[in-house]
Design an enzyme around this catalytic site. Structure first.
Site, PDB file in Angstrom:
ATOM      1  N   CYS A  73       0.801  -1.232   0.000  1.00 21.69           N
ATOM      2  CA  CYS A  73       0.000   0.000   0.000  1.00 21.69           C
ATOM      3  C   CYS A  73       0.829   1.275   0.000  1.00 21.69           C
ATOM      4  O   CYS A  73       0.465   2.248  -0.676  1.00 21.69           O
ATOM      5  CB  CYS A  73      -0.976   0.005   1.168  1.00 21.69           C
ATOM      6  SG  CYS A  73      -0.190   0.100   2.814  1.00 21.69           S
ATOM      7  N   HIS A 112      -2.047   1.120   6.980  1.00 17.37           N
ATOM      8  CA  HIS A 112      -2.555   1.021   5.609  1.00 17.37           C
ATOM      9  C   HIS A 112      -2.723   2.415   5.024  1.00 17.37           C
ATOM     10  O   HIS A 112      -3.188   3.339   5.693  1.00 17.37           O
ATOM     11  CB  HIS A 112      -3.894   0.286   5.579  1.00 17.37           C
ATOM     12  CG  HIS A 112      -4.412   0.077   4.190  1.00 17.37           C
ATOM     13  ND1 HIS A 112      -3.678  -0.574   3.212  1.00 17.37           N
ATOM     14  CD2 HIS A 112      -5.566   0.463   3.587  1.00 17.37           C
ATOM     15  CE1 HIS A 112      -4.373  -0.595   2.084  1.00 17.37           C
ATOM     16  NE2 HIS A 112      -5.512   0.031   2.283  1.00 17.37           N
ATOM     17  N   ASP A 127      -8.448   2.585  -3.592  1.00 20.77           N
ATOM     18  CA  ASP A 127      -7.409   1.780  -2.962  1.00 20.77           C
ATOM     19  C   ASP A 127      -6.937   0.747  -3.980  1.00 20.77           C
ATOM     20  O   ASP A 127      -7.741  -0.030  -4.502  1.00 20.77           O
ATOM     21  CB  ASP A 127      -7.991   1.093  -1.722  1.00 20.77           C
ATOM     22  CG  ASP A 127      -6.951   0.357  -0.885  1.00 20.77           C
ATOM     23  OD1 ASP A 127      -5.811   0.182  -1.347  1.00 20.77           O
ATOM     24  OD2 ASP A 127      -7.308  -0.060   0.236  1.00 20.77           O
TER      25      ASP A 127
END
Length: 275
Positions: A73, A112, A127
């Protein structure tokens, strides 16, 4: 000091199927997110090697666009946010707490990275760096109803401390991560990335995790367990036998240009050992 702009925007867009910069619309965002999760795999080979995970934009561009690698991420969503901003989207970074695999109500560390995009006054989360359950479409933030994507349905629950993203998996609404809209700076991501990539209790330092999406399927690799999850049908699973086969799976099933070296082979042998 301002964040450096993308160096290789044209190449990046070509990898995503665009010959010219698209307009900053919802349809563009949907297309970019879906194609991104198919073009650039989620993977943590660097952390397994004990090497530093560089999350400045030039380093990510080199790794993902030129070295044939993927990332996680802090890499993939940083790169994607830079592209969105470069295309003219109103977008900014956020952070969340991964609770997938934890008991309901768990409160974990901020590890995250994701992004918030506002289009015509409507807010979406986007995302491209959440591994095997990455959403393959932007999701309306201010809507608690079920939202369909090209893969699983998702929904966002609002609560006193922010929001919880849930995915419908095998008929159950399972929590993926908790997030809020708190402003984030580079140092916040540096701290989270440092923990994820170096802390001895971080799963990223202990097990191989790889994922990629495609038309109606997800592929995942956890240590030596390889699976193809097809939407609406049973998953196909098999155990990978040996390091050479594992490298072949990484290359052929996930499109990763594996940095073959003796150190990596030793690491892969270790993660393939029965727990």
């Amino acid at each position: 000091m301002s964040e450096p702009r993308l160096i290789n925007r044209a190449l990046y867009l070509q990898r995503l199927g665009f010959d010219a910069p698209p307009a900053p619309t919802l349809e563009t965002l949907r297309t970019l997110q879906l194609r991104h999760t198919g073009a650039f795999p989620f993977e943590n080979i660097t952390t397994l090697l004990g090497e530093p995970v560089l999350i400045d934009l030039p380093s990510i561009e080199q790794k993902v666009l030129h070295d044939g690698r993927g990332g996680y991420c802090y890499e993939l969503n940083h790169l994607f946010l830079a592209l969105l901003q470069d295309l003219g989207f109103d977008a900014r970074g956020m952070s969340g707490r991964v609770v997938m695999g934890h008991p309901e109500g768990a409160w974990t560390a901020r590890t995250h990275r994701l992004s918030l995009v506002t289009l015509d006054g409507v807010r979406y989360i986007t995302d491209v760096g959440f591994g095997g359950m990455v959403p393959t479409a932007p999701l309306l933030l201010d809507n608690q109803a079920e939202q369909l994507t090209p893969h699983e349905p998702y929904r966002i629950e609002q609560h006193e401390d922010g929001y919880t993203l849930r995915a419908k998996v095998a008929g159950e609404w399972k929590a993926m991560y908790i997030f809020d809209l708190q402003r984030q700076e580079d140092i916040d991501y540096a701290v989270g990335n440092w923990y994820v990539s170096t802390h001895p209790e971080s799963s990223f330092t202990k097990q191989l995790m790889v994922a990629r999406t495609g038309d109606g399927w997800r592929r995942t690799l956890n240590n030596s367990s390889f699976a193809i999850h097809r939407i609406g049908s049973e998953s196909e699973r098999r155990q990978v036998a040996g390091v050479d086969e594992l490298i072949e799976v990484l290359e052929s099933e996930f499109g990763i240009r594996v940095p073959v070296q003796e150190a990596l082979k030793r690491v892969l042998e270790r993660v393939m050992e029965p727990a």
